[in-house]
Enzyme design. Structure first.
Site, PDB file in Angstrom:
ATOM      1  N   ASP A  54       0.814  -1.220   0.000  1.00 28.70           N
ATOM      2  CA  ASP A  54       0.000   0.000   0.000  1.00 28.70           C
ATOM      3  C   ASP A  54       0.845   1.266   0.000  1.00 28.70           C
ATOM      4  OD1 ASP A  54      -2.513  -0.913  -0.119  1.00 28.70           O
ATOM      5  OD2 ASP A  54      -2.933  -0.780   2.027  1.00 28.70           O
ATOM      6  N   TYR A  97       6.256  -9.560   7.747  1.00 29.86           N
ATOM      7  CA  TYR A  97       6.177  -8.106   7.858  1.00 29.86           C
ATOM      8  C   TYR A  97       6.793  -7.672   9.181  1.00 29.86           C
ATOM      9  CZ  TYR A  97       2.993  -7.620   3.885  1.00 29.86           C
ATOM     10  OH  TYR A  97       2.435  -7.618   2.635  1.00 29.86           O
TER      11      TYR A  97
END
Lengths: 267, 267
Positions: free
Chosen positions: B51, B109
């Site tokens: 994103d 992540y």
């Protein structure tokens, strides 16, 4: 009432400190906030007008106000409205004859270089990448040869338009880091592009294209064409600002030469 | 010939990976370079469409080419043309049936949080600032309660439009750092906004607004409205991509559940 503000900022996304007709600058960010608070334009006066992309760990500006606001409230009001890459560290009320630029007797800059086999995208805008090997010992000797009081005409932008190009450097040294080195320089003042020209010269020494012994000759030659490079802005940080002779003497000793801009102004 | 490219990037100045009608994206930067080299549009296929503002220490994409260029030359050509916040780490030729998205069996992540009394302008866009104290031990217990295979409907954007919201998390933990903590999570795959919703939930646990014991109930409730926050993008880094089951088994052991997207596709 005169208000002194200590700030720091990441200069990556700014065209520099000074206001421009178009584009984001540090001055513009603060004057926008002050205008909203005062319902009129309020001009801020910085210690140093850092260039496009240059960062500041420490920087000052002052402004005059008729608003009756406590220092802690000024700090809160500005930090609430500022973008996240600018931060107000401290606000204090000062005497009306205090002036950020004229009272400044010294500044330190740090220039960050990282080396290694690979460019690091997370250093983009924050440090300068030098892919080749450098002779750090030679650069250290060259760096130290600048300590003292000299005419730096050969080491600044030719656009500089000040009467005297004599400055005193109190410290000029290479400090090795995990990924490369930092060049740290403290002086009575700096001419336009001076730190970046010093770094460009030191990088030439590191590559063997210039020698530490050239420093004296180049200072005497006063010819900028002999150093045809300027290191990029991204590695440059205004690190410390000395607003009183005592602050400078505390670090560099009582025998140092102090340049007072205020008294020069009055001569 | 199918070419696999390993990259890293600072996502601060990009609208995300995926190409947009307006604005800079990671995909756009690469497709611009590839178009110039091929004299036609070449589409790239990433492992993950990060994103806006999200960073990647490791990310892959592949593309097909008729050009006869060596991997080292591809790397050099792309790095020479890329902006400095994107870097190509490695290029290799792969089998024509390899696919970055379908062959990916796991991703890690890292979400970076810094704390302390002062906002740090040099962390702007690179880590999330939390000014208040947090109960790290409670957050750690909550983080670890997510390890396993669950339906994460309650922990993703309601815009998510995939058939199954069952994912396996192999690791989910808090690691304390000098300035705060990092949340590290490795899973078979992640739903839209899933890591940022997990972080938002953990921050609520850290503030005592939710408890580690709520994890099980919330997973079972499958109701996103029970966690009404999403942590900001700036702290989020895609840290590792696992392109083979063996790579995942090497780290997490042979007893883990592997999700294969390819075989799901063929069912």
């Amino acid at each position: 009432m005169r208000v002194l503000v200590e700030i720091s900022y990441m200069g990556r996304d700014y065209l520099g400190f000074q206001i421009q007709r178009n584009g984001r600058t540090i001055q513009q960010q603060f004057e926008k906030i002050l205008k909203r608070m005062h319902k009129r334009h309020v001009r801020i006066h910085p210690t140093s007008r850092t260039d496009r992309g240059v960062h500041a760990y420490m920087q000052y500006f002052h402004f005059d106000t008729e608003l009756n606001i406590e220092p802690a409230q000024w700090k809160y009001a500005m930090n609430s409205a500022l973008p996240h890459d600018i931060y107000v560290k401290e606000v204090q009320v000062v005497n009306d004859d205090f002036h950020c630029r004229y009272d400044c007797v010294g500044k330190s800059y740090r220039y960050k270089v990282y080396q290694g086999q690979h460019r690091d995208p997370f250093q983009s805008g924050l440090a300068t990448y030098i892919p080749y090997d450098l002779d750090i010992a030679a650069m250290q000797r060259a760096a130290q040869a600048f300590v003292g009081t000299y005419d730096f005409t050969g080491f600044c932008s030719q656009k500089t338009d000040v009467e005297s190009k004599v400055r005193t450097l109190y410290e000029s040294k290479i400090v090795e880091t995990a990924q490369g080195f930092d060049y740290i320089v403290t002086g009575s003042g700096f001419l336009y592009n001076m730190v970046r020209v010093l770094v460009a010269f030191l990088l030439q020494v590191g590559q063997g294209k210039k020698a530490p012994e050239d420093v004296r000759t180049l200072l005497e030659a006063k010819d900028r064409n002999l150093i045809p490079f300027t290191a990029p802005a991204e590695g440059l940080y205004l690190e410390h600002v000395y607003l009183t002779p005592d602050a400078l003497i505390e670090i560099f000793g009582k025998d140092i030469k102090i340049h007072r801009k205020k008294s020069l102004q009055n001569e």
